[in-house]
Design a protein around this motif. Structure first.
Motif, short mmCIF file in Angstrom:
data_model
loop_
_atom_site.label_atom_id
_atom_site.label_comp_id
_atom_site.label_asym_id
_atom_site.label_seq_id
_atom_site.Cartn_x
_atom_site.Cartn_y
_atom_site.Cartn_z
N LEU A 190 45.50 39.35 36.03
CA LEU A 190 44.41 38.72 35.28
C LEU A 190 43.62 37.77 36.18
O LEU A 190 42.38 37.71 36.11
N ASP A 191 44.33 37.05 37.04
CA ASP A 191 43.67 36.12 37.95
C ASP A 191 42.76 36.88 38.91
O ASP A 191 41.64 36.43 39.21
N GLY A 192 43.20 38.04 39.39
CA GLY A 192 42.37 38.83 40.30
C GLY A 192 41.12 39.36 39.62
O GLY A 192 40.04 39.36 40.21
N VAL A 193 41.23 39.82 38.37
CA VAL A 193 40.06 40.29 37.63
C VAL A 193 39.09 39.14 37.40
O VAL A 193 37.87 39.29 37.53
N ALA A 194 39.63 37.97 37.04
CA ALA A 194 38.78 36.80 36.81
C ALA A 194 38.02 36.42 38.07
O ALA A 194 36.83 36.08 38.02
N LYS A 195 38.69 36.50 39.21
CA LYS A 195 38.02 36.18 40.48
C LYS A 195 36.87 37.15 40.74
O LYS A 195 35.78 36.74 41.17
N THR A 196 37.08 38.43 40.47
CA THR A 196 36.02 39.42 40.67
C THR A 196 34.84 39.13 39.76
O THR A 196 33.67 39.23 40.18
N LEU A 197 35.10 38.77 38.51
CA LEU A 197 34.01 38.49 37.58
C LEU A 197 33.19 37.28 38.03
O LEU A 197 31.96 37.26 37.87
N ALA A 223 40.68 44.02 40.21
CA ALA A 223 41.24 42.84 40.89
C ALA A 223 41.35 43.05 42.39
O ALA A 223 41.81 42.16 43.11
N ASN A 224 40.96 44.25 42.86
CA ASN A 224 41.05 44.59 44.28
C ASN A 224 42.49 44.56 44.77
O ASN A 224 42.78 44.20 45.90
N ARG A 225 43.40 44.96 43.89
CA ARG A 225 44.82 45.00 44.25
C ARG A 225 45.19 46.41 44.68
O ARG A 225 44.96 47.37 43.96
N ARG A 226 45.78 46.53 45.84
CA ARG A 226 46.21 47.84 46.32
C ARG A 226 47.39 48.35 45.49
O ARG A 226 48.21 47.58 45.03
N ALA A 227 47.44 49.65 45.34
CA ALA A 227 48.56 50.25 44.62
C ALA A 227 49.84 50.08 45.43
O ALA A 227 49.82 50.14 46.67
N PRO A 228 50.98 49.86 44.77
CA PRO A 228 52.25 49.76 45.50
C PRO A 228 52.57 51.09 46.17
O PRO A 228 52.11 52.15 45.75
#
Length: 670
Positions: free
Chosen positions: A155-162, A400-405
């Motif tokens: 959620l924090d990553g999505v918020a940062k992108t927004l 969120a720009n999170r890479r897949a595991p």
């Protein structure tokens, strides 16, 4: 995360256009900060940031800069972005306020802008305030699906992108959709408010001003329709528009929960989140009826007029754990691009059918049904927006720009494509799309070519996209229609398609070719050359793009022999896109995909000058390329088995060497 060397490397790799874009945004942010300082000056001097806060701010700015530099923007992308999302984006006739002049023109030799104090500072702030009041708001309406399933880091990553999207000029209105059973009304209401609170807190941690809750904007009336009727959401409308526009103009990101005020009972009730999104879209598109047009008997206070000229919905964004619209086969990732005009009916029907099949099997919460809902939502909203608007359906991890595991990244069959052409590095799809108006990967790029290098080794693993970009798109007209049967060589002497047939607008086709190649076609010579060899023609939109394809014979072989021995070569003779449509709207991708999927799925060949700048684009979409010795031609093909057959390669090379150009000038042939 990149270290100091990574940042310097990204800066060096950035194009001059992207650097100027980042510089312009820096000027905008500096001016915005100065303006806020003037407004808040009455409360005394601000407390200087602590060392920890300053470090966090530097890190945030560094990550933001990296996101912009890695967007792969061309000069054309940067120019379009600045014209659309510039800080004073009212259009080319808008005069920038004094701060823009200070930032860009009145710099000393060190590059620093001169300081502005006293009355001059007040005039700058006053000009900025006036510009802000007349600024066209660029808005993204964002559906946040199942946020209760997101962990705090996600959620924090999505918020940062927004917040970064807002810094780049796109302000968001979020509509959370917890996707809970309507029968659990109390539980659903609690979940909505819990997730709304999480969203607001997460966004507010990254910027100031942060997020603001708007509960009173959406109204419900079962009797009167305050906007253009729709069978899906007939009773929801925006009843308090100022509650949306005022905080947006002050820089807030808004969160609108899926509930509405019933103007008969004056009570709030849960409503469909898609209905809220459609109501918001209708309002900002100016399609909601104004108070002067309210039905008889309704109070004039019930609805405010739309604000079509003061707010533009540029993006519809759906952030769903299910990700983008899937490809035909499961496991192949999401479709990179959807041309709604051409593909919606077929795609939606397939998704609905698969969803019903899953339901019969007892599969709970079928993702196919959710994909169908998301596709229908973007279709209905984009239908009432300008053609420049688009929709993005993505997963929370990509937003969120999170890479897949590692356990979710697997090797993918690349079919029989030769070589592994590695494409762009990993980007944030939302920021990349905002700056370039394109998906991260080209829609015509084969799935086997979407590669990312595994860290610490030479082995390349497929990074399957989970983001879909959807646009209204263009209709595609193909002669002969492949739905009536695959393209096959006509028997010698049998009737065949001609460019002079009434179904083809030859003057517009010639204009398309002349404009795309920037040279004049010798029409008479060309018509004679392809008269008995035409295989078909592809037209995108109103002759915005197209392709002419032929059946060619190897040298010295007559038509009867070539037909009987199956030696006729499928050849791409002309591939053209109007200059104004090049690099925008995916016109080239639409035409190319129609060619390789519908017309010549078994393969086609073509040629291009060895120094043609488009060759990289061709190379990434072909199965192979060969530079023809003693000529200025490079030969491309999409036939998987071509390289393994001396006869096929020999016929292809013979055709590509001996096609006679049909240009009215004497320049080298394209």
């Amino acid at each position: 995360m990149l270290g100091g060397r990574g940042v310097r490397g990204a800066c060096k790799r950035a194009t001059s256009a992207t650097q100027s874009l980042a510089f312009r945004q820096g000027s905008i942010q500096r001016f915005s900060t100065a303006e806020n300082g003037v407004r808040s000056g009455r409360s005394g001097e601000k407390r200087p940031p602590s060392a920890t806060e300053a470090k966090q701010k530097r890190e945030s700015d560094r990550q933001f800069l990296i996101s912009v530099l890695e967007s792969s923007a061309t000069k054309r992308d940067a120019k379009t972005y600045l014209q659309t999302f510039g800080s004073w984006g009212a259009g080319p006739k808008t005069t920038p306020p004094p701060a823009a002049v200070v930032s860009d023109e009145l710099r000393d030799r060190s590059g620093a802008p001169p300081s502005v104090q006293g009355p001059e500072a007040a005039s700058v702030a006053s000009a900025a305030s006036a510009a802000s009041a007349s600024e066209v708001l660029h808005i993204a309406i964002v559906k946040v699906r199942q946020p209760q399933s997101w962990d705090d880091d996600l959620l924090d990553g999505v918020a940062k992108t927004l917040t970064r999207l807002r810094d780049l000029g796109l302000r968001s209105i979020l509509v959370p959709d917890c996707d809970l059973d309507d029968g659990e009304a109390v539980h659903a209401r609690q979940a909505i408010f819990q997730q709304t609170d999480r969203l607001i807190r997460a966004i507010s941690r990254h910027s100031s001003p942060g997020a603001e809750l708007v509960c009173s904007a959406i109204w419900k009336n079962g009797k009167a329709q305050h906007r253009l009727p729709t069978a899906d959401f007939p009773d929801l409308f925006v009843g308090f528009g100022s509650g949306l526009t005022t905080p947006l103009r002050h820089g807030h990101i808004l969160v609108v929960p899926p509930r509405a005020l019933c103007d008969e009972t004056l009570t709030y009730a849960p409503v469909n989140a898609d209905g809220v999104i459609y109501a918001l879209t209708s309002y900002f598109a100016g399609l909601q009826l104004g108070s002067q047009m309210a039905p008889e008997g309704e109070a004039s206070r019930s609805v405010e007029p739309g604000l079509a000229r003061n707010a533009l919905v540029d993006r519809i964004i759906v952030i769903d754990p299910a990700g983008g619209i899937p490809r035909v086969r499961d496991g192949d990732g999401a479709r990179v691009f959807v041309n709604l005009e051409e593909e919606f009916d077929k795609l939606h029907a397939v998704l609905v059918s698969r969803g019903q099949s899953d339901a019969r099997k007892g599969t709970a919460g079928s993702t196919k049904a959710r994909h169908a809902e998301n596709l229908k939502l973007v279709k209905s909203t984009l239908a009432i927006l300008p053609s420049t608007s688009s929709a993005i359906i993505t997963s929370p991890a990509e937003a969120a720009n999170r890479r897949a595991p590692p356990d979710q990244i697997h090797e993918t069959s690349v079919g029989q494509f030769l070589g592994g052409v590695k494409t762009r590095r990993w980007h944030n799809p939302l920021i990349h799309n905002l700056i370039t108006d394109r998906p991260i990967y080209s829609a015509s790029l084969p799935i086997g070519r979407i590669k990312s290098s595994a860290s610490g080794g030479d082995h390349a693993l497929a990074r399957l996209p989970t983001t879909t970009l959807a646009k209204k798109g263009l209709p595609v007209t193909i002669f002969p229609d492949p739905r009536n049967g695959p393209w096959t060589p006509p028997k010698p002497g049998a009737p065949r398609l001609r460019l002079t047939d009434t179904c083809i607008d030859l003057p517009r086709l010639v204009h398309l070719i002349n404009d795309s190649f920037n040279r004049q076609l010798d029409v008479e010579h060309y018509l004679r050359r392809v008269e008995n060899d035409l295989a078909g023609i592809i037209i995108a939109g109103e002759y915005e793009g197209g392709a002419i394809l032929t059946w060619e014979r190897p040298s010295g072989m007559d038509a009867e022999t070539a037909y009987a021995t199956r030696r006729l070569v499928p050849y791409l003779d002309k591939f053209a896109v109007l200059k104004r449509s090049q690099g925008a709207g995916g016109v080239a991708d639409i035409v190319f995909n129609a060619m390789v999927r519908d017309c010549f799925p078994d393969g086609v060949c073509w040629r291009s000058r060895k120094n043609n700048p488009v060759n990289k684009w061709y190379f990434e979409r072909s199965c192979g390329v060969k530079k023809l010795p003693d000529s200025n031609w490079a030969m491309f093909w999409t036939t998987p088995e071509a390289a393994e057959s001396e006869q096929i390669m020999g016929d292809y090379e013979d055709v590509c060497r001996n096609i006679q150009p049909s240009w009215a000038d004497t320049k080298p042939a394209d």
